[in-house]
Design an enzyme around this catalytic site. Structure first.
Site, PDB file in Angstrom:
ATOM      1  N   ASP A  20       0.733  -1.255   0.039  1.00 28.37           N
ATOM      2  CA  ASP A  20       0.043   0.020  -0.016  1.00 28.37           C
ATOM      3  C   ASP A  20       1.037   1.292  -0.025  1.00 28.37           C
ATOM      4  O   ASP A  20       2.036   1.207   0.281  1.00 28.37           O
ATOM      5  CB  ASP A  20      -1.158   0.152   1.251  1.00 28.37           C
ATOM      6  CG  ASP A  20      -2.155   0.996   0.966  1.00 28.37           C
ATOM      7  OD1 ASP A  20      -2.035   1.723   0.166  1.00 28.37           O
ATOM      8  OD2 ASP A  20      -3.192   0.708   1.776  1.00 28.37           O
ATOM      9  N   ASN A  73      -5.385  -5.124  -6.632  1.00 29.10           N
ATOM     10  CA  ASN A  73      -6.572  -4.485  -5.805  1.00 29.10           C
ATOM     11  C   ASN A  73      -6.674  -3.050  -5.702  1.00 29.10           C
ATOM     12  O   ASN A  73      -7.704  -2.422  -5.521  1.00 29.10           O
ATOM     13  CB  ASN A  73      -6.783  -5.036  -4.390  1.00 29.10           C
ATOM     14  CG  ASN A  73      -8.166  -4.755  -3.757  1.00 29.10           C
ATOM     15  OD1 ASN A  73      -9.470  -5.246  -4.157  1.00 29.10           O
ATOM     16  ND2 ASN A  73      -7.793  -3.783  -2.647  1.00 29.10           N
ATOM     17  N   TYR A 139     -12.293   5.979 -14.920  1.00 27.60           N
ATOM     18  CA  TYR A 139     -12.692   4.970 -14.313  1.00 27.60           C
ATOM     19  C   TYR A 139     -13.099   3.880 -15.211  1.00 27.60           C
ATOM     20  O   TYR A 139     -12.737   2.613 -15.199  1.00 27.60           O
ATOM     21  CB  TYR A 139     -13.382   5.161 -13.206  1.00 27.60           C
ATOM     22  CG  TYR A 139     -13.755   4.026 -12.180  1.00 27.60           C
ATOM     23  CD1 TYR A 139     -12.828   3.658 -11.028  1.00 27.60           C
ATOM     24  CD2 TYR A 139     -14.807   3.139 -12.194  1.00 27.60           C
ATOM     25  CE1 TYR A 139     -12.867   2.887 -10.436  1.00 27.60           C
ATOM     26  CE2 TYR A 139     -15.010   2.047 -11.211  1.00 27.60           C
ATOM     27  CZ  TYR A 139     -13.901   1.689 -10.341  1.00 27.60           C
ATOM     28  OH  TYR A 139     -13.988   0.977  -9.565  1.00 27.60           O
ATOM     29  N   LYS A 143     -11.325   0.232 -16.195  1.00 26.10           N
ATOM     30  CA  LYS A 143     -11.971  -1.089 -15.668  1.00 26.10           C
ATOM     31  C   LYS A 143     -12.123  -2.074 -16.649  1.00 26.10           C
ATOM     32  O   LYS A 143     -12.110  -3.231 -16.619  1.00 26.10           O
ATOM     33  CB  LYS A 143     -13.216  -1.012 -14.654  1.00 26.10           C
ATOM     34  CG  LYS A 143     -12.731  -0.250 -13.385  1.00 26.10           C
ATOM     35  CD  LYS A 143     -11.739  -1.294 -12.704  1.00 26.10           C
ATOM     36  CE  LYS A 143     -11.331  -0.571 -11.302  1.00 26.10           C
ATOM     37  NZ  LYS A 143     -10.227  -1.204 -10.488  1.00 26.10           N
TER      38      LYS A 143
END
Length: 238
Positions: A20, A73, A139, A143
């Site tokens: 992260d 993720n 976005y 995706k």
């Protein structure tokens, strides 16, 4: 969702390596997993930086000698900005995190997985990657691209024993909403007819996505490759 995946995988006996940009939540999660008897390692990584992604994957292999499952993720939203209004900076930032990051990690992981005889790559896509009205231009495009990456990797590396799959979550209670700073009026207006409240769909919990990931990573899903598993509580059924 990444936190829930790490917790669940660790409870199931996986040795997890967590990445992260923010170190404080990482360190806290590692402490929690270790206190529960699990094994975890934290690595700070900006997924839009190829050198850092390579170092992250290498750290996992250095610690454990192999890489069985890669979960891509990390993701950010785009303020629901439509095509006529998006600027280059927003476009490039969303694509860097949502597409380039998973590609960098996948590219680094594939030689490792093929050399050891196989592995599983799980990409967190979105229902926004299956339809056109769940987010803004960047976005949505990112995706869709991630699903394309998933399918291409699945097909290309099938003979080497690598499976690549995607999860398409709907509305999930996560921190991604913090990346919505100035919602675009047109984008929000176009989203409104499809909102969870209006369609009577409940927000999912992160653990529901984690359980889907656990299934896809397991041998129970060994026949699942190149698939996109929609986990949206029925949001896109109607």
């Amino acid at each position: 969702m990444g936190r829930a995946m790490a917790e669940l995988f660790a409870r199931e006996g996986a040795k997890v390596v967590l990445g992260d940009l923010n170190t404080a939540p990482l360190d806290e999660l590692v402490t929690q997993i270790r206190a529960a008897g699990g094994e975890a390692l934290a690595v700070q990584v900006n997924v839009s930086k190829v050198a850092q992604v390579n170092a992250f994957v290498d750290a996992a292999v250095s610690a454990h000698g192999r890489l069985d499952v890669l979960c891509n993720n990390a993701g950010i939203l785009d303020n629901f900005v439509p095509a006529a209004e998006i600027d280059d900076d927003l476009w490039e930032r969303v694509m860097a995190v949502n597409v380039s990051g998973p590609m960098y990690a996948t590219r680094r992981a594939l030689p490792i997985m093929t050399a050891q005889g196989g592995g599983v790559i799980i990409n967190t896509a979105s229902v926004g990657g299956q339809f056109g009205g769940r987010a803004g231009t960047a976005y949505t495009a990112s995706k869709h691209a991630l699903i394309g990456l998933t399918r291409n990797v699945a097909w290309t590396y099938l003979p080497q024993g690598v499976r690549c799959v995607a999860i398409a979550p709907g509305g999930v209670a996560t921190g991604i909403g913090s990346s919505i700073t100035v919602p675009n009026p047109l984008g929000m207006a176009r989203l409104a007819p499809l909102s969870l409240d209006r369609m009577g769909v409940s927000v999912l919990q992160a653990e529901e996505i984690a359980r889907a990931a656990l299934f896809l990573a397991s041998d129970d899903a060994k026949g699942v490759n190149g698939a996109v598993l929609t986990v949206d509580g029925g949001w896109t059924v109607g």
